[in-house]
Design an enzyme around this catalytic site. Sequence first.
Site, PDB file in Angstrom:
ATOM      1  N   GLN A 108       9.546  62.373 -10.114  1.00 48.05           N
ATOM      2  CA  GLN A 108       8.610  61.336 -10.564  1.00 48.05           C
ATOM      3  C   GLN A 108       8.217  62.181  -8.753  1.00 48.05           C
ATOM      4  O   GLN A 108       6.906  62.048  -8.649  1.00 48.05           O
ATOM      5  CB  GLN A 108       8.688  60.282 -10.705  1.00 48.05           C
ATOM      6  CG  GLN A 108       9.353  59.907 -12.409  1.00 48.05           C
ATOM      7  CD  GLN A 108       9.155  58.220 -12.096  1.00 48.05           C
ATOM      8  OE1 GLN A 108       8.945  57.690 -10.922  1.00 48.05           O
ATOM      9  NE2 GLN A 108       9.934  57.982 -13.343  1.00 48.05           N
ATOM     10  N   HIS A 172      10.801  56.154  -9.235  1.00 44.00           N
ATOM     11  CA  HIS A 172       9.591  54.922  -8.438  1.00 44.00           C
ATOM     12  C   HIS A 172       9.127  54.833  -7.833  1.00 44.00           C
ATOM     13  O   HIS A 172       9.778  54.354  -6.324  1.00 44.00           O
ATOM     14  CB  HIS A 172      10.555  53.750  -9.014  1.00 44.00           C
ATOM     15  CG  HIS A 172      10.631  53.864 -10.108  1.00 44.00           C
ATOM     16  ND1 HIS A 172      11.492  52.922 -10.939  1.00 44.00           N
ATOM     17  CD2 HIS A 172       9.551  53.944 -11.725  1.00 44.00           C
ATOM     18  CE1 HIS A 172      11.288  52.078 -12.136  1.00 44.00           C
ATOM     19  NE2 HIS A 172      11.337  53.368 -12.296  1.00 44.00           N
ATOM     20  N   GLU A 265       2.224  45.601 -16.007  1.00 41.08           N
ATOM     21  CA  GLU A 265       1.365  44.684 -15.398  1.00 41.08           C
ATOM     22  C   GLU A 265      -0.203  44.994 -15.203  1.00 41.08           C
ATOM     23  O   GLU A 265       0.011  46.134 -13.782  1.00 41.08           O
ATOM     24  CB  GLU A 265       2.026  43.884 -14.274  1.00 41.08           C
ATOM     25  CG  GLU A 265       3.474  42.798 -15.711  1.00 41.08           C
ATOM     26  CD  GLU A 265       4.062  42.236 -13.767  1.00 41.08           C
ATOM     27  OE1 GLU A 265       5.288  41.362 -14.629  1.00 41.08           O
ATOM     28  OE2 GLU A 265       3.804  42.436 -13.322  1.00 41.08           O
ATOM     29  N   TYR A 275       5.339  39.242  -6.660  1.00 39.72           N
ATOM     30  CA  TYR A 275       5.546  39.033  -8.088  1.00 39.72           C
ATOM     31  C   TYR A 275       5.893  39.388  -9.104  1.00 39.72           C
ATOM     32  O   TYR A 275       6.034  39.597 -10.262  1.00 39.72           O
ATOM     33  CB  TYR A 275       4.056  40.562  -8.572  1.00 39.72           C
ATOM     34  CG  TYR A 275       2.897  40.133  -7.537  1.00 39.72           C
ATOM     35  CD1 TYR A 275       1.535  39.372  -8.756  1.00 39.72           C
ATOM     36  CD2 TYR A 275       2.425  40.204  -6.336  1.00 39.72           C
ATOM     37  CE1 TYR A 275       0.252  39.075  -7.671  1.00 39.72           C
ATOM     38  CE2 TYR A 275       1.224  39.427  -5.986  1.00 39.72           C
ATOM     39  CZ  TYR A 275       0.747  39.092  -6.185  1.00 39.72           C
ATOM     40  OH  TYR A 275      -0.514  38.651  -5.781  1.00 39.72           O
ATOM     41  N   TYR A 286      15.591  49.123 -21.058  1.00 40.18           N
ATOM     42  CA  TYR A 286      15.563  50.061 -21.240  1.00 40.18           C
ATOM     43  C   TYR A 286      17.082  49.961 -23.423  1.00 40.18           C
ATOM     44  O   TYR A 286      17.116  50.974 -23.948  1.00 40.18           O
ATOM     45  CB  TYR A 286      15.979  51.255 -20.990  1.00 40.18           C
ATOM     46  CG  TYR A 286      14.327  51.858 -20.450  1.00 40.18           C
ATOM     47  CD1 TYR A 286      13.557  52.045 -20.632  1.00 40.18           C
ATOM     48  CD2 TYR A 286      15.004  51.693 -19.314  1.00 40.18           C
ATOM     49  CE1 TYR A 286      12.849  52.181 -19.975  1.00 40.18           C
ATOM     50  CE2 TYR A 286      14.029  52.192 -18.210  1.00 40.18           C
ATOM     51  CZ  TYR A 286      12.442  52.298 -18.990  1.00 40.18           C
ATOM     52  OH  TYR A 286      11.479  52.076 -17.741  1.00 40.18           O
TER      53      TYR A 286
END
Length: 397
Positions: A108, A172, A265, A275, A286
């Site tokens: 990513q 991430h 979210e 959070y 998963y």
Amino acid sequence: MRWECRNNGKRYRIRAALAPSTAAAFAAGLFLSAACPGFAQETRQFSTKKGTVLVETLATGLEHPWAVEFLPDGALIVTERPGRLRILRDGKLSKAVEGVPEVVARGQGGLLDVALDPQFATNRTLYLSYAARGDGGYGTVVARAILAEDERRLADVQEIFRMNKFTGTTHHFGSRIAIDRDGSLFFGIGDRGDDERAQDPRDHAGSILHINADGSIPASNPYRGATEGLAEIWSIGHRNPQGITFDPANGTLLTVEHGSRGGDEINNPLPGRNYGWPVITYGRDYSGAEIGEGTAKEGMEQPLYYWDPSIAPGAIAVYRGKMFPEWDGNLLVAALKYQLLTRLERDEGGAIVGEERLFDGEFGRLRDVIVAPDGALLMVTDEENGAVLRVSKAPTE
């Protein structure tokens, strides 16, 4: 479904009663290809709950575009994840801008967001977020640079932030940038695939961060001058925040982040707050296994909104434009997995009270969405042959 294009002053429109993958829609495409040379710049019409919109393809041929922004003269600047920065002007893509920092385009990672300094028109300053190589592996970095007047290169490139712990994982990274009214930068970094890092205020992973334009620490940061957390950290407990924006009307900071299998979210990150990830979440692993301790715990914040199953959100914008006054105050979230744009209605108190899903599966993975100066929307598709799309209001006939 309708398609429309213009050629030599004539407007061609054809309607297919079947899905775009069917023979009827294919024939429609062939017709338009003949009538309109350069059919890549097609316009398609869609009905929504609040009226009819047009989606125009402004450019194709981009390799996994990640972000788009408007330049003061109306041209666009676009990032491609492999490490290219391109200018789109008058329907033509420039060559890659020289001087972009070296990125790690793995998993990513790569060149991620681009944001313009509030004084860009005079100082030509922009900011980039990207995955870079360092001790221990890979991590998220933010740099500032000056775009040359001829738009061919970046000058005076300065790294203003580097996360404190690099690892070998390639997912991430975050990391979109939102610039506050005072010129300071907010951005998010994901947990880098190690969820417990998001609960450590001495680790940049899994956090929303806040720095000044030169990389120094704003006075409003909750851990500035403290020992229990890193000075750059604004809030913790975030899994992978890839969308961040301010509401232009009131300055409220909003983020959207990926959950696991469910639990995406929307949050309003406040200084020093937690959070929850991975202690509380509305998603599952998963594998189907439960994560953490449930959906609530004292001392941890609840999301403003969540999705289960996951839509894989890539960006968030607040609509405050003139073209769609009926959308005023709505949140717009681009989604990758479900390949759609979701429009979220809010009440006077800001609570989300309704959702409409647009363009489901029509354009591929939607990575970014922004509101243009004229009130239209711009989106990019995260594909090998990625596109820049413009959403506008259909004219009344």
